[in-house]
Design an enzyme around this catalytic site. Structure first.
Site, PDB file in Angstrom:
ATOM      1  N   LYS A 127       8.676   0.172   9.315  1.00 55.18           N
ATOM      2  CA  LYS A 127       8.100   1.383   8.704  1.00 55.18           C
ATOM      3  C   LYS A 127       8.976   2.595   8.929  1.00 55.18           C
ATOM      4  O   LYS A 127       9.028   3.489   8.090  1.00 55.18           O
ATOM      5  CB  LYS A 127       6.672   1.628   9.209  1.00 55.18           C
ATOM      6  CG  LYS A 127       5.694   0.627   8.623  1.00 55.18           C
ATOM      7  CD  LYS A 127       4.295   1.182   8.505  1.00 55.18           C
ATOM      8  CE  LYS A 127       3.408   0.231   7.735  1.00 55.18           C
ATOM      9  NZ  LYS A 127       1.996   0.461   7.957  1.00 55.18           N
ATOM     10  N   LYS A 209       6.910 -10.535   2.836  1.00 53.87           N
ATOM     11  CA  LYS A 209       5.440 -10.619   2.890  1.00 53.87           C
ATOM     12  C   LYS A 209       4.810  -9.915   1.688  1.00 53.87           C
ATOM     13  O   LYS A 209       5.327  -8.889   1.245  1.00 53.87           O
ATOM     14  CB  LYS A 209       5.009  -9.929   4.191  1.00 53.87           C
ATOM     15  CG  LYS A 209       3.551 -10.013   4.515  1.00 53.87           C
ATOM     16  CD  LYS A 209       3.217  -9.132   5.711  1.00 53.87           C
ATOM     17  CE  LYS A 209       3.042  -7.692   5.304  1.00 53.87           C
ATOM     18  NZ  LYS A 209       2.343  -6.852   6.285  1.00 53.87           N
ATOM     19  N   LYS A 212       0.458  -4.558   0.649  1.00 52.09           N
ATOM     20  CA  LYS A 212      -0.306  -3.531  -0.086  1.00 52.09           C
ATOM     21  C   LYS A 212       0.597  -2.443  -0.641  1.00 52.09           C
ATOM     22  O   LYS A 212       0.346  -1.900  -1.687  1.00 52.09           O
ATOM     23  CB  LYS A 212      -1.239  -2.802   0.899  1.00 52.09           C
ATOM     24  CG  LYS A 212      -2.491  -3.471   1.269  1.00 52.09           C
ATOM     25  CD  LYS A 212      -3.325  -2.432   2.051  1.00 52.09           C
ATOM     26  CE  LYS A 212      -4.165  -3.059   3.119  1.00 52.09           C
ATOM     27  NZ  LYS A 212      -3.567  -2.942   4.462  1.00 52.09           N
TER      28      LYS A 212
END
Ligand code: TYM
Length: 345
Positions: A127, A209, A212
């Site tokens: 992130k 992955k 969202k």
């Protein structure tokens, strides 16, 4: 937590605790459903656990959110949870920010969490690369808040996808460290990860992955996608240039589709390979699209119903937070005493 009477006898037995949260930080995906929510429901319906399930709204603030969109995402998260089969009569359902003890315990646990161990978290590394202009302290100490979520309720099992395993390990380490200093205070939680749904990959880049926050809508199946959108996305799913529907090294795309098909239908890999013997990738992609569309459809329809009834969601969350808070305060008082804080009289 609550006690149960076994066979009508006097004997009282404490049920184990299952807890898990979901972040309202984007469209809820098939990965969230197969990796987590589906198992939350199975655990709830087994009747063997006291369950707490929540929307981790405080966690979502670690990335800049549009306030209006966030509010909608929080309701949608709760609607997805209910639509997936979480029953507020059986499980405690709430929003993390409504139980103030989460933020309070998180502060204390921050003081028992090491800079070095937080620096090693893959999610933090990913992130901070992705949001390089906003590497805030919350993003760094995220695992301490997640540990607080779990440890407040003396949780035994945490049903999550594979990507959360490292956060579970640090939660265990924090519990262990605290218990080592002050004597048994927290239960050490264990992850509950199933085989096939544990890591659902992107349909566009199957080494990544399904997430969202992926801006490529073709990479993810969301719970709100229509049947036609789901089928179209599966048709476009990236696969290798081979043809046989068989798991194999370097066949990330087809491996992912077999995994999804397995998680949705409950069939083992060998059975799926037999079922599609002699058929091509095209047929298999179509079949995947159809079974997923069938799984998502009833959830989507219910989400839309719940979203039209936010008063009902508010009511559930109010009750849920009141119930959760009782257990959370019990642990927090214990922690305050252990570290030497004076508990409010
Ligand atoms: P979050 O919101 O990213 O994801 C919610 C759950 O969905 C699982 N998941 C997946 N499983 C399989 N394949 C995928 N592609 C996939 N994507 C997501 C996640 O593993 C997770 O179980 N930090 C957590 C939220 C959290 C939490 C907690 C979880 C906050 N406090 C306490 C458990 C206990 C998160 O960001 O999950």
């Amino acid at each position: 937590m609550s006690e149960i009477i076994v066979n009508g006898e006097e004997k009282k037995e404490k049920k184990k605790i299952s807890l898990s949260f979901i972040q309202p930080s984007g469209a809820f995906t098939l990965g969230n459903y197969l990796g987590a929510l589906k198992n939350w429901v199975t655990i709830q319906d087994s009747g063997e656990f006291n369950c707490l399930y929540a929307v981790a709204d405080l966690h979502a603030l670690t990335v800049r959110q549009d306030p209006k969109a966030l509010k909608n995402q929080i309701y949608q998260g709760l609607a997805v949870l209910l639509a997936s089969g979480i029953d507020p009569e059986k499980s405690i359902v709430f929003q993390q920010s409504h139980v103030h003890q989460h933020a309070e315990l998180a502060w204390i646990l921050n003081c028992y969490t090491m800079f070095g161990e937080l620096s090693r978290m893959t999610q933090f590394k990913d992130k901070s690369a992705k949001y390089a202009d906003n590497i805030n302290a919350g993003l760094f100490t995220y695992p301490a808040l997640m540990a607080a979520d779990i440890l407040l309720y003396q949780t035994n099992f945490v049903p999550v996808g594979q990507d959360q395993k490292q956060h579970l390990e640090i939660a265990r380490d924090i519990a262990n460290r605290f218990n080592g200093i002050y004597g048994k205070t927290f239960t050490e939680p264990e992850p509950y990860i199933t085989k096939s749904g544990a890591r659902i990959m992107s349909l566009a880049e199957p080494t990544k992955k399904m997430s969202k926050s992926d801006p490529n809508q073709n990479a993810i199946i969301t719970i709100l996608d229509t049947d036609a959108e789901i089928i179209k996305k599966f048709k476009r799913a990236v696969t290798d240039s081979g043809s046989g529907v068989r798991m194999g090294e370097g066949k990330d795309g087809i491996n992912n589709l077999i995994n999804i098909y397995s998680a949705v239908t409950g069939k083992e890999t060998a059975e799926i390979e037999r079922e599609f013997e002699g058929k091509g990738y095209g047929d298999f992609k179509m079949a995947c699209g159809e079974v997923v569309a069938e799984t998502v459809r009833p959830i989507r329809e219910k989400v839309n119903e719940y979203m039209n009834n936010k008063d009902y969601i508010d009511e559930i969350c109010k009750t849920g937070a009141e119930r959760a808070s009782i257990f959370a305060q019990r642990t927090l008082d214990k922690v305050y005493k252990k570290v030497g804080l004076v508990v409010k009289k």
